[in-house]
Design a protein around this motif. Structure first.
Motif, PDB file in Angstrom:
ATOM      1  N   LEU A   1      76.748  72.052  74.866  1.00  0.00           N
ATOM      2  CA  LEU A   1      77.739  73.128  74.788  1.00  0.00           C
ATOM      3  C   LEU A   1      77.396  74.266  75.750  1.00  0.00           C
ATOM      4  O   LEU A   1      78.293  74.875  76.349  1.00  0.00           O
TER       5      LEU A   1
ATOM      6  N   ARG B   1      80.692  74.473  77.850  1.00  0.00           N
ATOM      7  CA  ARG B   1      81.705  75.286  77.180  1.00  0.00           C
ATOM      8  C   ARG B   1      81.386  76.776  77.161  1.00  0.00           C
ATOM      9  O   ARG B   1      82.284  77.604  77.240  1.00  0.00           O
ATOM     10  N   GLN B   2      80.124  77.110  77.056  1.00  0.00           N
ATOM     11  CA  GLN B   2      79.724  78.502  76.896  1.00  0.00           C
ATOM     12  C   GLN B   2      79.435  79.153  78.248  1.00  0.00           C
ATOM     13  O   GLN B   2      79.237  78.454  79.255  1.00  0.00           O
TER      14      GLN B   2
ATOM     15  N   ARG C   1      84.860  78.581  65.974  1.00  0.00           N
ATOM     16  CA  ARG C   1      84.623  79.426  67.139  1.00  0.00           C
ATOM     17  C   ARG C   1      83.135  79.544  67.478  1.00  0.00           C
ATOM     18  O   ARG C   1      82.775  79.953  68.584  1.00  0.00           O
TER      19      ARG C   1
ATOM     20  N   GLY D   1      81.685  78.074  70.767  1.00  0.00           N
ATOM     21  CA  GLY D   1      81.830  78.760  72.037  1.00  0.00           C
ATOM     22  C   GLY D   1      81.000  80.022  72.160  1.00  0.00           C
ATOM     23  O   GLY D   1      80.983  80.648  73.225  1.00  0.00           O
TER      24      GLY D   1
END
Length: 386
Positions: A154, A158-159, A92, A95
């Motif tokens: 990321l 994704r973030q 996790r 993220g």
């Protein structure tokens, strides 16, 4: 170290009493703990650069370096165990907009150990220290480049990030490359083969280029963010000091690479490289150091403002240590290169401040680790709230 039973009596708590179960030591372990290695390692390196009291401080510096090795091994073991036993929870982190940045602390922690190996190692294990350092450096380079590319990727894909929530923590995955560049400058003169020497120096300059321009871009955005949205919350009080990291390391890298790279390039047929790199490195380092001085004064003023309202202790306090340490090292190196006593005295003063801060932060960390209250994974907290 104090007897655990006496410490328990004095604190009224048993070891890890703040954790629901002892296995949470592993389950809640995050890369933030590698900043403890970074901070302790840089204190060792800074103490070693004080020649006036070298005979007195040398054993302390060596002891801190050895302690950093033990801490690094423990952190690697605990974090590896988390991925083995709590894989779904461990992943996790990719993220999480803040904790993922601390992946950059892993190669930076390794770099401080590598630098210490080049400084302290030869007196203890001989020439094999340079051989071990050579292999570790390439590993460090790989980790630093992965962090410099993967974490921003990321961030973009994704973030979720917002300008009003931005802090200097964004610098962590980026700065790792220039820290590796400094290590390359220290390593290159110990390499026997001229071709490999050249490869190390060229790679180090590239690493500097990967890191410093991007870090300066982030700093520009950070100034805009603070002007528009004011200071970060008090839990992130130490984050402003992270801005010293790329500036101090960038200046130190130019000085080290200029000194080490000039003779290596000259031996490869690049005439005039020795004087050119030395002069260009010095001028550029002075410019970065001056920018760092502005951030130092600003961060100092910001910290005083935070302290008036109280600052809760957390692992983020290690953000005071490493950036100040590399800035102190750059200051001392400028004193050596320029011959100006002002840099030497200022560098010594910064090292003194560094040691005082380290004593406070290390003491609080030992207490918090003993109680177990510092083993908190924000990734799990965020998932629970979600």
């Amino acid at each position: 170290m104090s007897d655990p039973s006496l410490l328990a009596i004095s604190t009224g708590l048993k070891p890890l009493s703040r954790l629901q179960h002892p296995r949470d030591l592993i389950r809640q372990f995050t890369p933030n703990w590698f900043t403890v290695v970074m901070g302790t390692g840089v204190v060792a390196l800074a103490l070693d650069r004080l020649p006036a009291t070298h005979a007195v401080l040398a054993p302390i510096a060596t002891g801190l370096w050895l302690a950093s090795i033990a801490l690094f091994a423990a952190c690697c073991a605990l974090y590896t165990a988390r991925w083995i036993f709590f894989f779904d929870e461990a992943r996790r982190i990719f993220g999480h907009a803040t904790v993922s940045m601390f992946f950059g602390a892993v190669p930076m922690a390794l770099a401080t150990l590598l630098n210490g190996l080049l400084i302290f190692g030869p007196d203890r294990i001989g020439s094999v220290a340079a051989t071990i350092a050579f292999g570790l450096w390439w590993l460090d380079v790989a980790l630093a480049v992965i962090c410099a590319v993967a974490i921003p990727y990321l961030m973009f894909t994704r973030q979720e990030h917002h300008i009003d929530q931005m802090t200097a923590v964004w610098l962590l995955p980026v700065v790792a490359a220039e820290v590796a560049a400094v290590s390359g400058g220290l390593l290159a003169p110990t390499v026997a083969d001229a071709g490999v020497q050249l490869a190390v120096i060229v790679t180090s300059f590239i690493l500097w280029g990967v890191s410093v321009p991007l870090a300066l871009s982030i700093l520009a955005i950070l100034v805009l963010r603070m002007a528009l949205h004011n200071l970060p919350p008090r839990e992130m009080a130490a984050s402003s000091w992270l801005s010293l990291g790329p500036l101090g390391t960038g200046a130190l890298g130019l000085l080290v690479l200029g000194q080490a790279g000039g003779p290596i390039l000259a031996a490869q047929g690049f005439g005039g490289a020795q004087d050119s790199l030395r002069i260009m490195g010095l001028i550029s380092a002075l410019i970065l150091w001056g920018y760092g001085a502005w951030w130092f004064l600003l961060s100092f003023a910001v910290t005083l403002r935070y302290l008036r309202g109280g600052v809760p202790f957390n692992l983020g306090w290690w953000g005071y240590i490493f950036p100040l340490g590399v800035y102190a090292l750059a200051t001392l190196r400028l004193g050596e290169v320029t011959g100006l006593s002002g840099f030497a005295w200022l560098g010594a003063g910064l090292v003194g401040l560094l040691v005082l801060l380290w004593l406070v932060v290390a003491g609080r960390t030992l207490q918090g680790a003993y109680r177990g209250e510092l083993f908190v994974s924000p990734c799990l907290t965020a998932a629970a709230k979600g």
